[in-house]
Enzyme design. Sequence first.
Site, PDB file in Angstrom:
ATOM      1  N   GLY A  28      11.538  29.752  40.434  1.00 55.66           N
ATOM      2  CA  GLY A  28      12.775  30.137  41.771  1.00 55.66           C
ATOM      3  C   GLY A  28      12.181  28.761  41.946  1.00 55.66           C
ATOM      4  N   ALA A  29      11.253  27.420  42.061  1.00 55.12           N
ATOM      5  CA  ALA A  29      10.590  27.138  42.836  1.00 55.12           C
ATOM      6  C   ALA A  29      11.284  25.767  43.342  1.00 55.12           C
ATOM      7  CB  ALA A  29       9.227  26.392  43.202  1.00 55.12           C
ATOM      8  N   ASN A  30      12.859  26.032  43.136  1.00 56.39           N
ATOM      9  CA  ASN A  30      13.417  25.078  43.626  1.00 56.39           C
ATOM     10  C   ASN A  30      14.802  25.438  44.949  1.00 56.39           C
ATOM     11  OD1 ASN A  30      14.429  25.920  41.076  1.00 56.39           O
ATOM     12  ND2 ASN A  30      16.492  25.948  42.724  1.00 56.39           N
ATOM     13  N   SER A  31      14.298  26.142  45.245  1.00 57.97           N
ATOM     14  CA  SER A  31      15.383  26.687  46.452  1.00 57.97           C
ATOM     15  C   SER A  31      14.859  28.002  47.097  1.00 57.97           C
ATOM     16  CB  SER A  31      16.478  27.629  45.800  1.00 57.97           C
ATOM     17  OG  SER A  31      17.857  28.358  46.121  1.00 57.97           O
ATOM     18  N   GLY A  32      15.316  27.998  48.762  1.00 60.27           N
ATOM     19  CA  GLY A  32      14.907  28.826  48.725  1.00 60.27           C
ATOM     20  C   GLY A  32      13.875  29.621  49.632  1.00 60.27           C
ATOM     21  N   LEU A  33      13.592  30.606  49.158  1.00 57.85           N
ATOM     22  CA  LEU A  33      12.393  31.699  49.574  1.00 57.85           C
ATOM     23  C   LEU A  33      10.361  30.883  48.358  1.00 57.85           C
ATOM     24  CD1 LEU A  33      13.054  35.504  49.577  1.00 57.85           C
ATOM     25  CD2 LEU A  33      13.041  33.672  51.514  1.00 57.85           C
ATOM     26  N   GLY A  34      10.861  30.434  46.926  1.00 61.18           N
ATOM     27  CA  GLY A  34      10.435  30.247  46.336  1.00 61.18           C
ATOM     28  C   GLY A  34       9.978  28.889  46.435  1.00 61.18           C
ATOM     29  N   SER A 157      13.294  43.554  46.400  1.00 61.03           N
ATOM     30  CA  SER A 157      13.574  43.493  47.650  1.00 61.03           C
ATOM     31  C   SER A 157      14.145  45.348  47.861  1.00 61.03           C
ATOM     32  CB  SER A 157      15.799  43.902  46.415  1.00 61.03           C
ATOM     33  OG  SER A 157      16.309  43.365  47.369  1.00 61.03           O
ATOM     34  N   TYR A 183      21.905  45.204  40.060  1.00 57.81           N
ATOM     35  CA  TYR A 183      20.945  44.473  40.424  1.00 57.81           C
ATOM     36  C   TYR A 183      19.739  45.682  41.065  1.00 57.81           C
ATOM     37  CZ  TYR A 183      18.380  41.301  45.114  1.00 57.81           C
ATOM     38  OH  TYR A 183      17.606  40.843  44.902  1.00 57.81           O
TER      39      TYR A 183
HETATM   40  N1  LIG Z   1      17.387  36.587  50.279  1.00 55.65           N
HETATM   41  C1  LIG Z   1      17.556  37.875  50.447  1.00 55.65           C
HETATM   42  O1  LIG Z   1      18.384  38.257  51.202  1.00 55.65           O
HETATM   43  C2  LIG Z   1      16.565  38.535  49.223  1.00 55.65           C
HETATM   44  C3  LIG Z   1      16.740  39.672  49.838  1.00 55.65           C
HETATM   45  C4  LIG Z   1      15.314  41.045  48.786  1.00 55.65           C
HETATM   46  C5  LIG Z   1      14.841  39.853  48.107  1.00 55.65           C
HETATM   47  N2  LIG Z   1      15.153  38.648  47.484  1.00 55.65           N
HETATM   48  C6  LIG Z   1      14.429  38.188  46.422  1.00 55.65           C
HETATM   49  O2  LIG Z   1      13.887  37.034  47.087  1.00 55.65           O
HETATM   50  C7  LIG Z   1      13.196  35.848  45.626  1.00 55.65           C
HETATM   51  C8  LIG Z   1      14.175  34.654  45.661  1.00 55.65           C
HETATM   52  O3  LIG Z   1      15.460  34.510  46.626  1.00 55.65           O
HETATM   53  P1  LIG Z   1      15.963  33.451  46.940  1.00 55.65           P
HETATM   54  O4  LIG Z   1      17.197  33.943  48.523  1.00 55.65           O
HETATM   55  O5  LIG Z   1      14.711  32.669  47.368  1.00 55.65           O
HETATM   56  O6  LIG Z   1      17.652  33.002  46.386  1.00 55.65           O
HETATM   57  P2  LIG Z   1      17.898  31.845  45.992  1.00 55.65           P
HETATM   58  O7  LIG Z   1      17.702  30.828  47.060  1.00 55.65           O
HETATM   59  O8  LIG Z   1      19.322  31.791  45.069  1.00 55.65           O
HETATM   60  O9  LIG Z   1      16.584  31.125  44.300  1.00 55.65           O
HETATM   61  C9  LIG Z   1      16.514  31.698  43.614  1.00 55.65           C
HETATM   62  C10 LIG Z   1      15.588  31.291  42.274  1.00 55.65           C
HETATM   63  O10 LIG Z   1      15.569  31.710  40.890  1.00 55.65           O
HETATM   64  C11 LIG Z   1      16.642  30.769  40.357  1.00 55.65           C
HETATM   65  N3  LIG Z   1      16.481  31.479  38.643  1.00 55.65           N
HETATM   66  C12 LIG Z   1      17.851  31.598  38.772  1.00 55.65           C
HETATM   67  N4  LIG Z   1      18.265  32.422  37.799  1.00 55.65           N
HETATM   68  C13 LIG Z   1      17.133  31.799  36.919  1.00 55.65           C
HETATM   69  C14 LIG Z   1      16.949  31.793  35.888  1.00 55.65           C
HETATM   70  N5  LIG Z   1      17.721  32.210  34.398  1.00 55.65           N
HETATM   71  N6  LIG Z   1      16.046  30.693  35.484  1.00 55.65           N
HETATM   72  C15 LIG Z   1      15.440  30.491  36.191  1.00 55.65           C
HETATM   73  N7  LIG Z   1      15.111  30.029  37.454  1.00 55.65           N
HETATM   74  C16 LIG Z   1      15.935  31.218  37.784  1.00 55.65           C
HETATM   75  C17 LIG Z   1      17.194  29.949  40.812  1.00 55.65           C
HETATM   76  O11 LIG Z   1      18.059  28.436  39.982  1.00 55.65           O
HETATM   77  P3  LIG Z   1      18.956  27.744  40.069  1.00 55.65           P
HETATM   78  O12 LIG Z   1      18.708  27.198  41.762  1.00 55.65           O
HETATM   79  O13 LIG Z   1      18.942  27.043  38.651  1.00 55.65           O
HETATM   80  O14 LIG Z   1      19.554  28.720  40.176  1.00 55.65           O
HETATM   81  C18 LIG Z   1      17.044  30.363  42.381  1.00 55.65           C
HETATM   82  O15 LIG Z   1      15.761  28.484  42.192  1.00 55.65           O
HETATM   83  C19 LIG Z   1      14.691  36.618  44.231  1.00 55.65           C
HETATM   84  O16 LIG Z   1      13.937  37.619  43.800  1.00 55.65           O
HETATM   85  C20 LIG Z   1      15.383  37.867  45.057  1.00 55.65           C
HETATM   86  O17 LIG Z   1      16.252  38.618  44.756  1.00 55.65           O
HETATM   87  C21 LIG Z   1      16.336  37.741  48.531  1.00 55.65           C
END
Ligand SMILES: NC(=O)c1ccc[n+]([C@@H]2O[C@H](COP(=O)([O-])OP(=O)(O)OC[C@H]3O[C@@H](n4cnc5c(N)ncnc54)[C@H](OP(=O)(O)O)[C@@H]3O)[C@@H](O)[C@H]2O)c1
Length: 316
Positions: A28-34, A157, A183
Amino acid sequence: MGGFGWSSSTDEVLAGKDLSGTSVFITGANSGLGQETARAMAAKGAHIIMAGRDQAKLDEAVAAILGTVSKAQLDTITLDLGSLESIRAATSRARQRFDKIDLLINNAGVMACPFMHTADGFEMQFGTNHLGHFALTAELMPLIERGHAKRIVNLSSRGHHFAAVDFDDPNFEHRPYDPWVSYGQSKTANVLFTVGLEQRFAVLGIHAYAVHPGGIQTNLGRHMTEEMVAALMERVTSSDSGFEWKTIPQGAATSCWAATAPELEGKGGVYCEDCHVAGVDDVSSSGGVRSYAVNSSYADQLWKLSEELTGAKFPS
Ligand SMILES: NC(=O)c1ccc[n+]([C@@H]2O[C@H](COP(=O)([O-])OP(=O)(O)OC[C@H]3O[C@@H](n4cnc5c(N)ncnc54)[C@H](OP(=O)(O)O)[C@@H]3O)[C@@H](O)[C@H]2O)c1
């Protein structure tokens, strides 16, 4: 060293560290926290293997990182965690292309989506967030064994407070589907997987850490309706949690800390939040890890179930 907390950022946590020669595989390195974890570690000289399911999105993320870290060493690999075939193909390519992985950051995730299934028929959140990463980690283990840092970080989470793993019906075949229970179950599974990894691989010097990053506005909320957002905000703000959003660099800081903190060396199998190890707490909504998420018998049960469902086998 220590002294980091809720507001620490990725750059603060990594200040003074030299990650040259360190290979980091991030899902998930293309978005957000990754993406932020990739940027921050690349800025410290790490070689980053950015995994994502869409090459165009990966290319955009690479361009964004190179815009701020011009010497970043970035590779990309396409990987859909919702397909065992895709995981096996991607990891076979990874084993040909790369010599080792020092740090594996199992970061990708999907949250509160409608009732959907992965290519292999698993419920989408359990299938992607847990089973996909379970199979991926098993296939990457030979590369991790050749790495030096030997750490695995699993993004969990605080949402794991919503639900334990239902071992009788993990895929919601016999109970009504609830996007938050699903979730929560998947994020509890991320912690139990961390405990299971530590139980089996600490002896080889490989350690695993679960991370709650905080609440951060990213693309994660894409499946939420306005009503779901309102209900969730009501839930977190009316509780004793003292909820406040973090910035993305603050959110990715705990992943960077868990991956590099010297004080965590040899001390895996733990759940981290706000750049510290959280204690077990079965009551608080403002922090801590639920006892059902660090229970070693449940960790074993989940390990066996995950092997059966995915057919993945870790090297013994
Ligand atoms: N943001 C928060 O408040 C929060 C809080 C608690 C925990 N987290 C955890 O932090 C992690 C990162 O989340 P984020 O907030 O950075 O969200 P995000 O911006 O939505 O990033 C999620 C990443 O996961 C990828 N992904 C989803 N389904 C996938 C699949 N089937 N195969 C490969 N990649 C997939 C997405 O790819 P696409 O762009 O292609 O969809 C995206 O790169 C997650 O595990 C989340 O549960 C986040």
